[in-house]
Design an enzyme around this catalytic site. Structure first.
Site, PDB file in Angstrom:
ATOM      1  N   GLN A 130      -1.404  10.940  -4.272  1.00 21.52           N
ATOM      2  CA  GLN A 130      -0.276  10.461  -5.087  1.00 21.52           C
ATOM      3  C   GLN A 130       0.323   9.201  -4.420  1.00 21.52           C
ATOM      4  OE1 GLN A 130      -0.179  14.260  -4.457  1.00 21.52           O
ATOM      5  NE2 GLN A 130      -1.676  14.071  -6.077  1.00 21.52           N
TER       6      GLN A 130
ATOM      7  N   LYS B 125      -6.483   4.355  -3.081  1.00 22.32           N
ATOM      8  CA  LYS B 125      -6.507   4.987  -1.751  1.00 22.32           C
ATOM      9  C   LYS B 125      -7.919   5.455  -1.381  1.00 22.32           C
ATOM     10  CE  LYS B 125      -3.457   7.945  -3.203  1.00 22.32           C
ATOM     11  NZ  LYS B 125      -3.119   7.392  -4.529  1.00 22.32           N
TER      12      LYS B 125
ATOM     13  N   ASP C 213      -2.702   6.257  -7.574  1.00 26.00           N
ATOM     14  CA  ASP C 213      -3.850   5.497  -8.090  1.00 26.00           C
ATOM     15  C   ASP C 213      -3.895   4.061  -7.582  1.00 26.00           C
ATOM     16  OD1 ASP C 213      -4.556   7.774  -9.532  1.00 26.00           O
ATOM     17  OD2 ASP C 213      -3.385   7.158 -11.276  1.00 26.00           O
TER      18      ASP C 213
ATOM     19  N   GLY D  78      -6.950  12.213  -7.930  1.00 33.74           N
ATOM     20  CA  GLY D  78      -8.293  11.778  -8.323  1.00 33.74           C
ATOM     21  C   GLY D  78      -8.574  10.484  -7.589  1.00 33.74           C
ATOM     22  N   HIS D  79      -9.432  10.543  -6.596  1.00 37.74           N
ATOM     23  CA  HIS D  79      -9.711   9.365  -5.767  1.00 37.74           C
ATOM     24  C   HIS D  79     -11.133   8.882  -6.059  1.00 37.74           C
ATOM     25  CE1 HIS D  79      -6.405  10.665  -2.673  1.00 37.74           C
ATOM     26  NE2 HIS D  79      -5.963  10.531  -3.908  1.00 37.74           N
TER      27      HIS D  79
HETATM   28  P1  GDP Z   1      -6.519   6.550  -5.828  1.00 43.50           P
HETATM   29  O1  GDP Z   1      -6.070   7.766  -6.537  1.00 43.50           O
HETATM   30  O2  GDP Z   1      -5.414   5.847  -5.116  1.00 43.50           O
HETATM   31  O3  GDP Z   1      -7.706   6.799  -4.934  1.00 43.50           O
HETATM   32  O4  GDP Z   1      -6.998   5.530  -6.958  1.00 43.50           O
HETATM   33  P2  GDP Z   1      -7.909   5.887  -8.241  1.00 43.50           P
HETATM   34  O5  GDP Z   1      -9.296   6.084  -7.793  1.00 43.50           O
HETATM   35  O6  GDP Z   1      -7.289   6.961  -9.042  1.00 43.50           O
HETATM   36  O7  GDP Z   1      -7.735   4.562  -9.075  1.00 43.50           O
HETATM   37  C1  GDP Z   1      -8.075   3.319  -8.560  1.00 43.50           C
HETATM   38  C2  GDP Z   1      -9.120   2.707  -9.488  1.00 43.50           C
HETATM   39  O8  GDP Z   1      -9.298   1.363  -9.136  1.00 43.50           O
HETATM   40  C3  GDP Z   1     -10.502   3.343  -9.358  1.00 43.50           C
HETATM   41  O9  GDP Z   1     -11.152   3.261 -10.593  1.00 43.50           O
HETATM   42  C4  GDP Z   1     -11.192   2.457  -8.321  1.00 43.50           C
HETATM   43  O10 GDP Z   1     -12.606   2.479  -8.446  1.00 43.50           O
HETATM   44  C5  GDP Z   1     -10.644   1.136  -8.715  1.00 43.50           C
HETATM   45  N1  GDP Z   1     -10.529   0.127  -7.665  1.00 43.50           N
HETATM   46  C6  GDP Z   1     -10.075   0.247  -6.395  1.00 43.50           C
HETATM   47  N2  GDP Z   1      -9.955  -0.965  -5.827  1.00 43.50           N
HETATM   48  C7  GDP Z   1     -10.349  -1.855  -6.764  1.00 43.50           C
HETATM   49  C8  GDP Z   1     -10.405  -3.284  -6.810  1.00 43.50           C
HETATM   50  O11 GDP Z   1     -10.056  -3.982  -5.868  1.00 43.50           O
HETATM   51  N3  GDP Z   1     -10.829  -3.850  -7.977  1.00 43.50           N
HETATM   52  C9  GDP Z   1     -11.227  -3.120  -9.045  1.00 43.50           C
HETATM   53  N4  GDP Z   1     -11.663  -3.753 -10.128  1.00 43.50           N
HETATM   54  N5  GDP Z   1     -11.165  -1.777  -9.051  1.00 43.50           N
HETATM   55  C10 GDP Z   1     -10.709  -1.177  -7.923  1.00 43.50           C
HETATM   56  P1  IMO Z   2      -3.728  10.172  -6.839  1.00 38.32           P
HETATM   57  O1  IMO Z   2      -3.875  10.882  -5.523  1.00 38.32           O
HETATM   58  C1  IMO Z   2      -1.187   9.259 -10.213  1.00 38.32           C
HETATM   59  C2  IMO Z   2       1.626  12.334 -11.503  1.00 38.32           C
HETATM   60  C3  IMO Z   2       1.406  12.968 -12.865  1.00 38.32           C
HETATM   61  C4  IMO Z   2       2.842  13.233 -13.235  1.00 38.32           C
HETATM   62  C5  IMO Z   2       3.472  13.661 -11.909  1.00 38.32           C
HETATM   63  C6  IMO Z   2       3.530  15.149 -11.685  1.00 38.32           C
HETATM   64  O2  IMO Z   2      -4.976  10.053  -7.613  1.00 38.32           O
HETATM   65  O3  IMO Z   2      -2.981   8.896  -6.665  1.00 38.32           O
HETATM   66  P2  IMO Z   2       1.695  16.965 -11.071  1.00 38.32           P
HETATM   67  O4  IMO Z   2       0.436  17.368 -11.775  1.00 38.32           O
HETATM   68  O5  IMO Z   2       1.469  16.475  -9.687  1.00 38.32           O
HETATM   69  O6  IMO Z   2       2.759  18.002 -11.132  1.00 38.32           O
HETATM   70  O7  IMO Z   2       2.254  15.719 -11.926  1.00 38.32           O
HETATM   71  O8  IMO Z   2       2.670  13.068 -10.908  1.00 38.32           O
HETATM   72  N1  IMO Z   2       0.460  12.409 -10.591  1.00 38.32           N
HETATM   73  C7  IMO Z   2      -0.307  11.352 -10.279  1.00 38.32           C
HETATM   74  N2  IMO Z   2      -0.284  10.089 -10.744  1.00 38.32           N
HETATM   75  N3  IMO Z   2      -2.061   9.601  -9.253  1.00 38.32           N
HETATM   76  C8  IMO Z   2      -2.071  10.854  -8.752  1.00 38.32           C
HETATM   77  O9  IMO Z   2      -2.821  11.208  -7.700  1.00 38.32           O
HETATM   78  C9  IMO Z   2      -1.195  11.820  -9.299  1.00 38.32           C
HETATM   79  N4  IMO Z   2      -0.969  13.120  -9.061  1.00 38.32           N
HETATM   80  C10 IMO Z   2       0.058  13.463  -9.848  1.00 38.32           C
HETATM   81  O10 IMO Z   2       0.781  12.088 -13.765  1.00 38.32           O
HETATM   82  O11 IMO Z   2       3.465  12.056 -13.651  1.00 38.32           O
HETATM   83 MG    MG Z   3      -6.073   8.544  -8.460  1.00 39.90          MG
END
Ligand code: GDP
Ligand code: IMO
Ligand code: MG
Length: 423
Positions: free
Chosen positions: A224, A16, A13, A40-41
């Site tokens: 991840q 990415k 998270d 979840g991106h």
């Molecule tokens: P990922 O799994 O690495 O793609 O990240 P996620 O989407 O799960 O979580 C990142 C969160 O931060 C999302 O809600 C994005 O919309 C948000 N986000 C990414 N970059 C920024 C930033 O620079 N500032 C803010 N406020 N939100 C951001």
């Molecule tokens: P993105 O790509 C954050 C975490 C779960 C748990 C562990 C194992 O959005 O960064 P799993 O379901 O993979 O067996 O869970 O890994 N986890 C993540 N945490 N971002 C993710 O993906 C994750 N995918 C799995 O919360 O701790």
């Molecule tokens: Mg994510």
């Protein structure tokens, strides 16, 4: 021409998806090579929010090709739903912009039930998985009893193998006290999803190699993060794939010497969702971010645990992944703080350590040693260029880069495309 592996440098998270979407503007192909719909991106384009789970974030830009590589584990029903959801939002998804590897393994309903059952049996020692069946699916792949996308494309073979697998898994489910699965139901639902996926399925290795030969630029979208890596993460509090840079090669069939750079994405602080050690976790800081409506998981909606930037962890991530460049996201999350902590070392007992211990129990006992940097207490979300950032914010990100030992390339100050500063 350059091929870039983008990895999460923390616990997932990191933002990415947002950075991939930004970089896709100048790339040709975006590849997912590991993980499944545990990812979840989040990408925000023109005010519309998209959460991608299995489909590469590059899908949101027209004229780009997206590949789900052999290293991904695919729930075919989930991916069919994701395609339908994108089409509802007027995003084009056709065989011209999405390819799915026939070697990718399938996530089946018994994987999800086993994931849930194992978690609930573990009680307080649970991993906190996303319950998407990821661990059991990779387990079957390694045990050589998995079913692949290619099997699903051959209904008679798929049904025969599925019948065997359901029989075996029902015995295991019975031992857990869980309801057995009905072959006919699973078979029909999967064959139906298989028909929807058929146009996209093929040999993605050949496609990627031909693309390399014709000079196309490829982005590898990590899922991840480094410390969720099955080998290098905080085992057993990890996911079940290689989330680090090497996973991009094995999970796509593109050889290491064709990779030109590794970009590590990190938040300006640290978050983690699920259980496991997290040395710099801070309840007060978590409350602050949650109060701002930030840091809730994109896949499960769970509140993420939050803490200070951990340079010990990220320095190690730079080592494992060979990070050349870094992208720092969510800098704006620190805007209100008068002063900000950054962990430079851990103390374990009397010892000062500069790399995280590999044993999770030792990591749980690690005491972070902090430096404190002055905050900027100014909103950064409108900054368009690096010099627009307050002086203390620049000093902060430069300190992050210095401690990480890589070049600062991108600073993100908001979730939108135009809130991205390229240095
Ligand atoms: P990922 O799994 O690495 O793609 O990240 P996620 O989407 O799960 O979580 C990142 C969160 O931060 C999302 O809600 C994005 O919309 C948000 N986000 C990414 N970059 C920024 C930033 O620079 N500032 C803010 N406020 N939100 C951001
Ligand atoms: P993105 O790509 C954050 C975490 C779960 C748990 C562990 C194992 O959005 O960064 P799993 O379901 O993979 O067996 O869970 O890994 N986890 C993540 N945490 N971002 C993710 O993906 C994750 N995918 C799995 O919360 O701790
Ligand atoms: Mg994510």
């Amino acid at each position: 021409m350059s091929n870039t592996i983008l990895v999460g440098a923390q616990w997932g998270d990191e933002g990415k998806g947002k950075i991939i979407d930004f970089l896709t503007e100048t790339a040709d192909i975006v590849v997912r090579s590991q993980g499944g719909n545990n990812a979840g991106h989040t990408v925000i384009v023109d005010g519309a929010k998209y959460v991608l789970h299995l489909i590469p974030s590059g899908i949101l830009r027209s004229g780009k090709k997206c590949v789900i590589g052999n290293g991904v584990v695919i729930d075919p029903i989930a991916v069919a739903q994701e395609i339908a959801g994108l089409r509802d939002k007027k995003i084009k998804v056709t065989k011209d912009n999405l390819l799915i590897s026939d070697c990718a393994h399938l996530v089946l309903p018994y994987h999800r039930v086993l994931d849930e059952q194992r978690e609930s049996k573990k009680g307080k020692n649970r991993i906190g998985t996303t319950k998407r069946g990821i661990g059991p699916a990779y387990g079957d792949k390694a045990a050589r009893v998995g079913l692949r996308v290619g099997d699903l494309m051959q209904p008679a073979i798929f049904s025969e193998k599925l019948a065997q697998r359901i029989k075996e898994n029902n015995a295991v489910l019975k031992a857990f006290g869980a309801k057995p699965l009905k072959f006919a139901e699973v078979n029909a639902a999967y064959l139906e999803a298989g028909k929807k996926l058929a146009p996209f399925v093929g040999n993605t290795v050949v496609f990627l190699h031909e693309s390399l030969q014709s000079g196309k630029e490829i982005l590898f979208e990590g899922a991840q993060g480094t410390f969720l890596d099955i080998d290098h993460g905080t085992y057993p509090y990890v996911t079940s794939s290689n989330t680090t840079a090497g996973g991009a090669c094995t999970g796509s069939g593109v050889p290491p010497h064709r990779m030109d750079r590794v970009l590590g994405v990190m938040k300006a602080y640290t978050t983690r969702v699920g259980e496991g050690p997290f040395p710099t976790e801070n309840a007060e800081f978590s409350d602050l971010l949650h109060g701002m409506g930030r840091e809730f998981g994109a896949t499960t909606g769970r509140a993420r645990r939050c803490g200070w930037f951990d340079a010990v962890a990220v320095r190690y991530a730079a080592m494992i992944n060979g990070i050349d460049d870094i992208a720092i996201t969510n800098l704006d999350g620190l805007d209100s703080l008068p002063s900000i902590k950054m962990c430079t070392h851990y103390k374990i007992g009397k010892k000062t350590v500069e790399v995280p211990p590999s044993d999770f129990r030792q990591l749980q006992g690690a005491k972070p040693v902090y430096i404190e940097l002055p905050g900027w207490q100014t909103p950064t979300h409108e900054a368009q260029k690096y010099s627009d950032l307050p002086k203390n914010a620049r000093a902060y990100v430069e300190q992050v880069a210095k401690l990480t030992g890589a070049k600062l390339t991108i600073v993100s100050v908001g979730p939108n495309r135009d809130q991205t500063i390229l240095l």
